[in-house]
Write a protein that holds these residues in place. Structure first.
Motif, PDB file in Angstrom:
ATOM      1  N   GLY A   6       0.843  -1.176   0.000  1.00 39.84           N
ATOM      2  CA  GLY A   6       0.000   0.000   0.000  1.00 39.84           C
ATOM      3  C   GLY A   6       0.881   1.228   0.000  1.00 39.84           C
ATOM      4  N   SER A   8       0.892   5.336   0.806  1.00 42.20           N
ATOM      5  CA  SER A   8       0.178   6.495   1.331  1.00 42.20           C
ATOM      6  C   SER A   8       1.183   7.607   1.551  1.00 42.20           C
ATOM      7  N   THR A  36      -1.780  -2.972  -6.406  1.00 44.08           N
ATOM      8  CA  THR A  36      -2.760  -2.920  -5.337  1.00 44.08           C
ATOM      9  C   THR A  36      -3.822  -1.879  -5.661  1.00 44.08           C
ATOM     10  N   GLN A  62      -3.745   4.315   8.093  1.00 41.14           N
ATOM     11  CA  GLN A  62      -2.951   3.596   7.099  1.00 41.14           C
ATOM     12  C   GLN A  62      -3.156   2.092   7.225  1.00 41.14           C
ATOM     13  N   ALA A  66      -4.708  -0.067   4.296  1.00 42.49           N
ATOM     14  CA  ALA A  66      -3.879  -1.161   3.780  1.00 42.49           C
ATOM     15  C   ALA A  66      -4.633  -2.479   3.843  1.00 42.49           C
ATOM     16  N   SER A  67      -5.326  -2.702   4.932  1.00 41.56           N
ATOM     17  CA  SER A  67      -6.115  -3.922   5.080  1.00 41.56           C
ATOM     18  C   SER A  67      -7.243  -3.977   4.051  1.00 41.56           C
ATOM     19  N   CYS A  69      -7.389  -2.715   1.104  1.00 40.33           N
ATOM     20  CA  CYS A  69      -6.962  -2.953  -0.273  1.00 40.33           C
ATOM     21  C   CYS A  69      -6.131  -4.229  -0.408  1.00 40.33           C
ATOM     22  N   ALA A  71      -3.304  -5.142   1.130  1.00 37.94           N
ATOM     23  CA  ALA A  71      -1.848  -5.069   1.287  1.00 37.94           C
ATOM     24  C   ALA A  71      -1.424  -5.960   2.448  1.00 37.94           C
ATOM     25  N   ILE A  74       3.350  -2.779   5.162  1.00 39.74           N
ATOM     26  CA  ILE A  74       3.363  -1.321   5.221  1.00 39.74           C
ATOM     27  C   ILE A  74       4.828  -0.920   5.292  1.00 39.74           C
TER      28      ILE A  74
END
Length: 100
Positions: A6, A8, A36, A62, A66-67, A69, A71, A74
Protein backbone atom coordinates in the motif's frame (compact mmCIF):
# COMPACT_ATOMS: atom_id res chain seq x y z
CA UNK A 1 3.02 -15.09 -2.64
CA UNK A 2 3.41 -11.89 -4.63
CA UNK A 3 4.07 -8.91 -2.34
CA UNK A 4 1.29 -6.34 -2.26
CA UNK A 5 2.18 -2.90 -1.01
CA UNK A 6 0.00 0.00 0.00
CA UNK A 7 1.21 3.50 -0.70
CA UNK A 8 0.18 6.49 1.33
CA UNK A 9 1.58 9.95 1.80
CA UNK A 10 0.73 13.18 3.51
CA UNK A 11 0.80 16.38 1.50
CA UNK A 12 1.37 18.59 4.53
CA UNK A 13 4.72 20.27 4.93
CA UNK A 14 7.00 22.25 2.73
CA UNK A 15 6.32 22.88 -0.93
CA UNK A 16 9.54 21.01 -1.73
CA UNK A 17 8.20 17.93 0.06
CA UNK A 18 4.85 18.24 -1.70
CA UNK A 19 6.58 18.55 -5.07
CA UNK A 20 8.69 15.49 -4.34
CA UNK A 21 5.69 13.43 -3.24
CA UNK A 22 3.61 14.37 -6.25
CA UNK A 23 6.55 13.76 -8.60
CA UNK A 24 6.97 10.29 -7.08
CA UNK A 25 3.25 9.59 -7.32
CA UNK A 26 3.26 10.64 -10.98
CA UNK A 27 5.89 7.99 -11.69
CA UNK A 28 3.94 5.11 -10.13
CA UNK A 29 2.84 3.92 -13.56
CA UNK A 30 6.52 3.16 -14.24
CA UNK A 31 6.53 0.49 -11.50
CA UNK A 32 4.53 -2.46 -12.83
CA UNK A 33 4.80 -4.47 -9.58
CA UNK A 34 2.43 -2.12 -7.75
CA UNK A 35 -0.99 -3.46 -8.64
CA UNK A 36 -2.76 -2.92 -5.34
CA UNK A 37 -6.14 -1.27 -5.82
CA UNK A 38 -6.81 2.04 -4.12
CA UNK A 39 -8.92 1.94 -0.99
CA UNK A 40 -11.41 4.62 -0.11
CA UNK A 41 -10.97 6.66 3.04
CA UNK A 42 -14.40 7.47 4.38
CA UNK A 43 -16.33 7.85 7.63
CA UNK A 44 -16.37 4.09 8.26
CA UNK A 45 -12.61 3.73 7.79
CA UNK A 46 -11.96 6.74 10.03
CA UNK A 47 -14.16 5.27 12.76
CA UNK A 48 -12.41 1.90 12.44
CA UNK A 49 -9.03 3.62 12.71
CA UNK A 50 -10.15 5.37 15.90
CA UNK A 51 -11.22 2.04 17.39
CA UNK A 52 -7.79 0.42 16.90
CA UNK A 53 -6.22 2.17 19.89
CA UNK A 54 -3.13 3.45 18.06
CA UNK A 55 -1.32 6.46 19.51
CA UNK A 56 -1.45 8.16 16.12
CA UNK A 57 -4.66 8.40 14.09
CA UNK A 58 -2.87 8.62 10.73
CA UNK A 59 -0.93 5.41 11.41
CA UNK A 60 -4.16 3.63 12.35
CA UNK A 61 -5.82 4.94 9.19
CA UNK A 62 -2.95 3.60 7.10
CA UNK A 63 -3.48 0.16 8.66
CA UNK A 64 -7.23 0.26 7.94
CA UNK A 65 -6.69 1.35 4.34
CA UNK A 66 -3.88 -1.16 3.78
CA UNK A 67 -6.11 -3.92 5.08
CA UNK A 68 -9.03 -2.79 2.91
CA UNK A 69 -6.96 -2.95 -0.27
CA UNK A 70 -5.38 -6.30 0.59
CA UNK A 71 -1.85 -5.07 1.29
CA UNK A 72 0.22 -7.39 3.43
CA UNK A 73 3.05 -4.92 4.14
CA UNK A 74 3.36 -1.32 5.22
CA UNK A 75 6.63 0.41 4.40
CA UNK A 76 7.50 3.11 6.92
CA UNK A 77 10.49 4.79 8.51
CA UNK A 78 8.95 4.24 11.94
CA UNK A 79 8.11 0.54 12.35
CA UNK A 80 7.51 1.02 16.10
CA UNK A 81 4.37 3.05 15.33
CA UNK A 82 2.83 -0.07 13.79
CA UNK A 83 3.45 -2.49 16.67
CA UNK A 84 -0.34 -2.99 17.09
CA UNK A 85 -0.82 -3.64 13.38
CA UNK A 86 -1.75 -7.07 12.06
CA UNK A 87 -0.03 -6.03 8.82
CA UNK A 88 3.76 -6.38 8.74
CA UNK A 89 5.61 -3.06 8.87
CA UNK A 90 9.02 -2.80 7.18
CA UNK A 91 11.56 -0.02 6.80
CA UNK A 92 12.35 1.10 3.25
CA UNK A 93 15.73 -0.65 3.49
CA UNK A 94 14.27 -4.01 4.51
CA UNK A 95 13.60 -6.48 1.71
CA UNK A 96 10.11 -7.98 1.83
CA UNK A 97 9.95 -11.49 3.27
CA UNK A 98 8.02 -14.33 1.69
CA UNK A 99 5.14 -13.49 4.06
CA UNK A 100 4.97 -9.97 2.76
Amino acid sequence: MTPRFGISFCTAGTSTLRSSVFASAARLHEIPQITTPLAEVNDASAREALSLGFGDFEDALQVVVASACGANCIVTRNVADFSKSEIVALTPSQPPSHDC
